[in-house]
Design a protein around this motif. Structure first.
Motif, short mmCIF file in Angstrom:
data_model
loop_
_atom_site.label_atom_id
_atom_site.label_comp_id
_atom_site.label_asym_id
_atom_site.label_seq_id
_atom_site.Cartn_x
_atom_site.Cartn_y
_atom_site.Cartn_z
N LEU A 131 13.83 -18.61 6.23
CA LEU A 131 15.11 -18.96 5.63
C LEU A 131 15.22 -20.49 5.53
O LEU A 131 15.71 -21.13 6.45
N TYR A 133 17.16 -23.07 4.66
CA TYR A 133 18.59 -23.23 4.35
C TYR A 133 18.82 -24.70 4.02
O TYR A 133 19.02 -25.53 4.89
N GLY A 135 21.02 -26.16 1.78
CA GLY A 135 22.20 -26.63 1.04
C GLY A 135 23.01 -25.49 0.49
O GLY A 135 24.22 -25.52 0.55
N CYS A 136 22.36 -24.47 -0.05
CA CYS A 136 23.14 -23.36 -0.60
C CYS A 136 23.43 -22.39 0.54
O CYS A 136 22.53 -21.79 1.11
N PHE A 137 24.71 -22.27 0.86
CA PHE A 137 25.11 -21.42 1.99
C PHE A 137 24.72 -19.96 1.75
O PHE A 137 24.44 -19.22 2.69
N MET A 156 14.68 -19.67 10.71
CA MET A 156 15.48 -20.54 9.84
C MET A 156 15.08 -22.00 9.94
O MET A 156 14.75 -22.48 11.02
N HIS A 158 17.19 -25.21 9.05
CA HIS A 158 18.47 -25.74 8.58
C HIS A 158 18.28 -27.22 8.23
O HIS A 158 18.02 -28.03 9.10
N VAL A 159 18.42 -27.53 6.95
CA VAL A 159 18.28 -28.93 6.53
C VAL A 159 19.68 -29.53 6.40
O VAL A 159 20.49 -29.04 5.61
N PRO A 160 19.99 -30.56 7.18
CA PRO A 160 21.35 -31.10 7.16
C PRO A 160 21.74 -31.69 5.81
O PRO A 160 20.88 -32.11 5.04
N TYR A 161 23.01 -31.72 5.59
CA TYR A 161 23.57 -32.26 4.34
C TYR A 161 23.76 -33.77 4.49
O TYR A 161 24.26 -34.25 5.50
N GLN A 173 14.97 -35.77 12.93
CA GLN A 173 14.50 -35.17 14.17
C GLN A 173 14.82 -33.67 14.24
O GLN A 173 14.02 -32.87 14.70
N TYR A 174 16.01 -33.33 13.75
CA TYR A 174 16.45 -31.92 13.75
C TYR A 174 15.48 -31.08 12.92
O TYR A 174 15.05 -30.00 13.33
N GLN A 178 12.83 -28.29 14.37
CA GLN A 178 12.84 -26.89 13.91
C GLN A 178 11.47 -26.47 13.41
O GLN A 178 11.00 -25.37 13.70
N CYS B 120 30.67 -23.51 4.36
CA CYS B 120 30.28 -22.91 3.08
C CYS B 120 30.11 -24.01 2.05
O CYS B 120 30.45 -25.17 2.30
N ASP B 121 29.62 -23.63 0.88
CA ASP B 121 29.37 -24.62 -0.16
C ASP B 121 30.67 -25.26 -0.65
O ASP B 121 30.70 -26.42 -1.05
N ARG B 124 31.94 -27.96 1.70
CA ARG B 124 31.07 -29.14 1.55
C ARG B 124 31.47 -29.92 0.30
O ARG B 124 31.57 -31.14 0.31
N PHE B 141 31.99 -35.02 7.22
CA PHE B 141 31.40 -33.70 7.07
C PHE B 141 30.75 -33.34 8.41
O PHE B 141 29.76 -33.96 8.80
N ASP B 143 28.50 -31.35 10.30
CA ASP B 143 27.41 -30.41 10.03
C ASP B 143 27.12 -29.60 11.29
O ASP B 143 26.25 -29.94 12.09
N ASN B 147 21.27 -23.77 14.30
CA ASN B 147 20.21 -23.50 15.27
C ASN B 147 20.85 -23.62 16.65
O ASN B 147 21.48 -24.63 16.97
N VAL B 152 17.03 -28.13 20.26
CA VAL B 152 16.89 -28.37 18.81
C VAL B 152 18.28 -28.57 18.20
O VAL B 152 18.70 -29.71 17.95
N PHE B 156 20.94 -32.06 17.96
CA PHE B 156 21.52 -32.49 16.68
C PHE B 156 23.05 -32.48 16.76
O PHE B 156 23.72 -33.41 16.33
N TYR B 319 24.99 -18.52 11.48
CA TYR B 319 23.76 -17.71 11.37
C TYR B 319 23.71 -16.75 12.55
O TYR B 319 23.97 -17.15 13.69
#
Ligand code: SF4
Lengths: 262, 402
Positions: A131, A133, A135-137, A156, A158-161, A173-174, A178, B120-121, B124, B141, B143, B147, B152, B156, B319
């Protein structure tokens, strides 16, 4: 050159033939070979990883010796082949709302109807859901849904915004944590292969070459007149780079050919 | 005679106290334009207040930074959206429209910033719109990690909270006060305990705690400090025990899916009046997001991180990891002794609606009756819903196991 070929064929033939450029032929071959590999995956003991297009980790999947499948691309191709309506209806029948993304519903519906992909070939079930992830929820919800049907693990990323348009150390780092603590171990566990960092590096170098040529191709649109147009960019040029072919010799070759043609 | 008078006297006092509590909560609930907050700031211009959108934000950090946290949910059915609509396509839920509308109109003098948790989008995108529209205010924002491994996601998240504290302090021009922060942690722990006690009371005696009163009580916490809110909840629980409310032959219903955009108060009343006792819901989930206390004896920041990672509730905005949400839904329904579940989502709400299919399947497998409905915060027609939920409640009573 390609135009001359087209003009020539139009003069000599009564039924106009579509003349494909070399890059198109390469891409067609790549897609056919990938479909073939997927078709034979289970028989050959290859592991299959379902993942998403944005931020995909194809180099890593390939370095682990697995094959990627992109449900978004299946949904897109089902749409192009007029197959989506039935799939969407099927998904709505089990409770998906009319209000939500039709890509998800198309994919879920396709799965419920036997998982026969848009090319008519049954897709192998996933051994791992990766997964990404990014950007698109909806991605997260999509795989949470698939998890209910496939008896396989899900990992998963999870790539931060980047709310301020910048990547911070903590974000980097996050992502690193992961990938190293969870994604790589999950891939290794499923495939039984230890990821070879040399192989990963080689694949990333191939991606870099391909990406440089793709960027060159896109930049060519700054010329007046532009030698390329949005249709071919959207339908052909971005395909290999954003799907199963990152980090492959084929993709590097495809973009070299594209650059020559342009 | 004297006994009976005394009882009647106590009852009258309880009724009066009850009416006062509900009136106070209503005042806060209907103040979607945050007029009381603007007045509070006017009295002392050095005061700062920052809003946060659903579902959860760590209010303790705000307090440590000398900022008043304010939970904002949009305008409900009280705001006529004009400008807000021009920011969003027709296939987007209603909440961001009224948030933008209020931001452009009434909230300017009340809020110094907005924290947008990553749920959610749409939220954001609201953070981006806010950044563009209100350059002089703080937009953050948050975030939240998806996880839940402390080495991990925990690492963050801790950095996110530190950054939030820095940004709030920059805005409020104060230094982060560790003592105030630790005290806030204790206050919110007390508050969460009071909220849990109220939730338990309504599971045991739903006729004592009507859903619309429960909802108002929770919404009162939007603008109040934690201790003030806890006091109201504790007082309410005392008072209702004296009200002698009669139990009715209603179905025990749990509502799931309304954790962000809120239903109009009249929709909650409608459902209740159609023959349902609400024994659980996820409206105003933020106040119940942490299901345990944060540790009070160590580093408070780490305590907030740990309690989030280990004890935040299952939710459509998180998640699910290795424990399917649908399993947790069924367990919760059983724990609350719910006769049925109402899957109630805001229109166009991806997180809520995309959980619906597997929730339905799990409920079917568990033999728990369910019904589904969609709403918007500004819904005005309740007749069809009354019929639907009334029929649902009747069906449960006629054919249910009980
Ligand atoms: S109602 Fe749903 S889609 Fe809309 S902002 Fe809230 S969580 Fe997002």
């Amino acid at each position: 050159m390609a135009d001359e070929k087209r003009a020539g064929s139009a003069k000599t033939s009564t039924t106009p033939l579509v003349q494909k450029d070399e890059s198109m032929e390469i891409q067609k071959r790549m897609l056919a070979e990938h479909a073939e590999k997927l078709w034979r995956a289970k028989e050959e003991g290859k592991k299959v990883v379902y993942t998403f297009v944005p931020g995909n980790l194809t180099e890593l999947i390939l370095a682990a010796g697995a094959l990627p499948v992109y449900p978004e691309i299946n949904a897109l191709q089902s749409g192009m082949r007029n197959l989506s309506a039935d799939y969407i209806q099927e998904a709505e029948r089990i409770g998906h709302s009319e209000d939500v993304c039709t890509y998800v519903k198309c994919d879920v519906g396709m799965m419920l109807k036997g998982n026969v992909g848009p090319t008519g070939v049954k897709l192998p079930e996933p051994d791992l859901l990766l997964l990404s992830y990014t950007g698109c929820f909806v991605f997260m919800k999509w795989f949470e849904n698939l998890k209910q049907y496939y008896n396989c693990p899900c990992v998963m990323l999870h790539v931060p915004y980047q709310a301020d348009g910048a990547i911070t150390d903590s974000m980097r780092q996050y992502v690193v944590d992961q990938i190293s603590e969870q994604v790589i171990p999950a891939l290794e566990k499923v495939t039984g292969n230890k990821i070879d960092m040399g192989e990963l590096r080689r694949r990333m170098e191939l991606s870099r070459q391909a990406e440089d040529d793709l960027v060159w191709a896109l930049q060519s649109a700054k010329r007046k007149p532009s030698p390329i147009d949005a249709y071919f960019v959207g339908v052909y040029y971005i395909g290999p780079m954003f799907s199963a072919f990152r980090g492959t010799e084929d993709a590097a070759e495809y973009y070299r050919a594209l650059r020559r043609e342009i | 005679m004297s006994n009976s008078t005394a009882t009647q006297g106590a009852s009258a006092a309880a009724q009066k106290a009850h009416a006062e509590i509900i009136e106070q909560c209503q005042r806060i609930y209907y103040d979607v334009r945050l007029e009381a907050l603007a007045q509070w700031k006017k009295e002392d211009p050095s005061r700062t207040a920052v809003g946060f959108l659903p579902v959860y934000a760590p209010r303790e950090i705000f307090v440590g930074a000398g900022v008043r946290p304010v939970a904002v949910f949009g305008g409900g059915d009280q705001v006529n959206v004009i400008c807000g609509d021009s920011f969003y396509q027709s296939y987007i839920c209603h909440l961001p429209r009224s948030v933008v509308e209020l931001g452009l109109t009434s909230w300017k003098s009340a809020l110094d910033g907005l924290v947008c948790p990553a749920i959610c989008d749409v939220i954001r995108n609201v953070s981006g719109v806010w950044q563009v529209l209100f350059k002089d205010k703080l937009t953050y924002f948050l975030d939240l990690p998806q996880n839940f491994d402390s080495a991990v996601g925990g690492k963050f998240y801790r950095r996110q909270l530190e950054e939030l504290a820095e940004r709030l302090c920059q805005m409020s021009r104060t230094k982060f006060d560790q003592d105030r922060f630790a005290e806030a942690l204790r206050s919110y722990n007390r508050n969460r305990r009071a909220v849990r006690a109220l939730c338990n009371l309504r599971v045991d005696k739903p006729h004592w705690v009507p859903a619309w009163e429960f909802y108002l009580l929770m919404r009162a916490g939007d603008q109040m400090d934690a201790d003030g809110h806890s006091e109201i909840l504790l007082k309410y629980m005392d008072v209702v025990s004296e009200l002698d409310r009669a139990e009715q032959d209603n179905a025990r219903i749990m509502i799931v899916g309304g954790f962000c955009e809120q239903p109009p108060l009249n929709l909650i009343r409608t459902i209740e009046r159609s023959g349902c006792y609400l024994v659980d819901d996820d409206f105003t989930l933020g106040a119940r997001f942490l299901e345990a206390d944060a540790a009070e004896d160590g580093d408070p920041l780490q305590a907030l991180v740990d309690v989030y990672l280990r004890h935040s509730t299952y939710s459509s905005v998180k998640y699910e990891g290795d424990v399917p949400k649908s399993k947790q839904l069924v367990e919760t329904a059983r724990d609350r002794r719910a006769d049925g579940v109402l899957l109630m989502s805001p229109s166009f709400c991806d997180p809520s609606l995309l959980d619906r299919p597997h929730f339905q399947r799990a409920l079917e497998d568990a033999g728990i009756p369910y019904s589904t409905l969609q709403y918007a915060e500004n819904l005005g027609q309740f007749g069809p819903i009354r019929e639907q939920t009334g029929t649902f409640a009747e069906a449960i009573k006629l054919w249910g196991e009980g």
